[in-house]
Design an enzyme around this catalytic site. Structure first.
Site, short mmCIF file in Angstrom:
data_model
loop_
_atom_site.label_atom_id
_atom_site.label_comp_id
_atom_site.label_asym_id
_atom_site.label_seq_id
_atom_site.Cartn_x
_atom_site.Cartn_y
_atom_site.Cartn_z
N ARG A 34 -5.09 -5.95 55.54
CA ARG A 34 -5.24 -7.41 55.54
C ARG A 34 -6.61 -7.82 56.02
NH1 ARG A 34 -0.12 -8.20 59.20
NH2 ARG A 34 -1.20 -6.38 60.04
N TYR A 150 12.25 -0.04 65.45
CA TYR A 150 11.08 0.77 65.05
C TYR A 150 11.52 2.20 64.72
CZ TYR A 150 6.75 3.36 65.02
OH TYR A 150 5.73 4.19 64.63
N PHE A 187 -2.17 0.86 67.75
CA PHE A 187 -0.70 0.79 67.67
C PHE A 187 -0.07 0.06 68.86
CE2 PHE A 187 3.40 2.80 68.77
CZ PHE A 187 4.11 2.63 67.60
#
Ligand code: NDP
Ligand code: 8X3
Length: 253
Positions: A34, A150, A187
Site C-alpha cells: 500500500r 492471528y 510486525f
C-alpha cells in the site's frame, strides 16, 4: 536468475528483504504494497532491476484481479509468488479482542492470500511450472495467549498450502509454507497499533531472526531442483523455544 517473482508486502520486513535478495540475483520483480513511496525508493536503489511496482491492498478482491490482469507482458509469466503480506493485530485474550482487528486479519492473512493465489495460479498451471511460497508462522501450529485469530489465520495458511499441493499433483507447481518464529521487522509495531516502545520490548535481550534470514531461506527453497518440494519449513531463532503446557492450579499446595 531468469525468473519473474511477484512479492506481496514488499514495502517492509520479509517482503522487502526478498525483493532485495532476488534483485541482486537478477530476477524480474513485481512488487506490491500500500505504501507506494517505499516501492519507488526500491526503484532508486536497484535501477538495473526489471521492475513493476503497483499499489495493492490485498483485501480488495477487485483490485487483486485488476493488478494481476494488468501486469505488463514482460512480467506476465510469473514463476514465483511470495504470498507474504500479512499482519497480527492485538494480543488481547479472545473475550477482550477488537472485532475490527479480527476482521482485518481474516481479510488480509486469509482472504487476501487466497484471492492472490486464485488469480495467479491459472497462469502457472497453463505453463506447468511455478512456485507459491506462503508465509505462515509458528503461530499456525503453536498456540499462545493472545494469538487467537492471528494463529488461526496462519493455521489456515498451513492447511491451504497442503491442500494446494493436493490439487496441483501432476503439475510442476511447487507450494511451500514458511513458518517463522520471532523476527524483528515492523510486525510488532503493527501488532501494537504503532506503539514502537512496546514493540521494541518484544525483542529486548533477544537475538531474533532477521528479514534477511527469511529471504535467504526463501531463496534456498525456490532454487532447489524443480522436482524437490519443501512442503513446510519452521524456523525459530536459537533464543526461542516452546513453553511447557500451562496448568491452572486452584491452590499452590
Ligand atoms: P512487516 O509489518 O514488516 O511487513 C508486512 C508487509 O505486509 C508490509 O509490506 C505491508 O505493506 C504488507 N501488508 C499488510 N497488510 C497489507 C494489505 N492489506 N495489502 C497489501 N499489503 C499489506 O512484517 P513482516 O515482514 O514480519 O511480515 C510479513 C509476513 O510474515 C506476515 O504475513 C506475517 O504474519 C509473517 N510473519 C512474521 C513474523 C515476525 O515475527 N515478524 C513471524 C512469522 C510470520 P503496506 O503496509 O505497505 O501495505
Ligand atoms: C509471528 C510470530 O510468535 O509473534 O507470526 O506469532 S508470533
Amino acid at each position: 536468475m531468469d525468473q519473474t517473482i511477484f512479492i506481496t508486502g514488499a514495502t517492509s520486513g520479509f517482503g522487502k528483504a526478498c525483493a532485495k535478495l532476488f534483485a541482486r540475483k537478477g530476477a524480474r520483480l513485481i512488487l506490491c504494497g500500500r505504501r507506494t513511496a517505499r516501492l519507488e525508493n526500491f526503484r532508486d536503489e536497484f535501477p538495473e532491476t526489471p521492475l513493476h511496482t503497483t499499489q495493492l491492498d490485498i483485501r480488495d478482491k477487485e483490485q487483486v484481479a485488476a493488478v494481476v490482469n494488468n501486469v505488463p507482458p514482460a512480467f506476465s509469466d510469473i514463476d514465483i509468488l511470495i504470498n507474504n503480506a500479512g499482519l497480527a493485530l492485538g494480543l488481547e485474550p479472545a473475550h477482550e479482542a477488537d472485532l475490527d482487528d479480527w476482521d482485518r486479519m481474516v481479510d488480509t492473512n486469509i482472504k487476501g492470500l487466497c484471492h492472490l493465489t486464485r488469480a495467479i495460479l491459472p497462469g502457472m498451471v497453463g505453463r506447468n511450472r511455478g512456485h507459491i511460497v506462503n508465509i505462515g508462522s509458528v503461530a499456525g501450529t503453536w498456540p499462545y495467549p493472545g494469538g487467537n485469530v492471528y494463529g488461526a489465520s496462519k493455521a489456515f495458511v498451513k492447511q491451504f498450502s497442503n491442500n494446494l499441493r493436493a490439487d496441483l499433483l501432476g503439475t510442476g507447481i511447487r507450494i511451500t509454507n514458511i513458518e517463522p518464529g520471532l523476527a524483528d521487522t515492523e510486525f510488532s509495531t503493527v501488532r501494537f497499533h504503532g506503539d514502537k516502545e512496546k514493540a521494541d520490548r518484544v525483542y529486548k535481550g533477544t537475538k531474533p531472526l532477521t528479514a534477511a534470514d527469511i529471504a535467504e531461506i526463501i531463496s534456498w527453497v525456490t532454487t532447489l531442483p524443480p522436482h524437490v518440494n519443501i512442503n513446510s519449513l519452521e524456523v525459530m531463532p536459537v533464543c526461542q523455544s516452546w513453553a511447557p503446557f500451562a496448568i491452572h492450579r486452584e491452590t499452590e499446595d
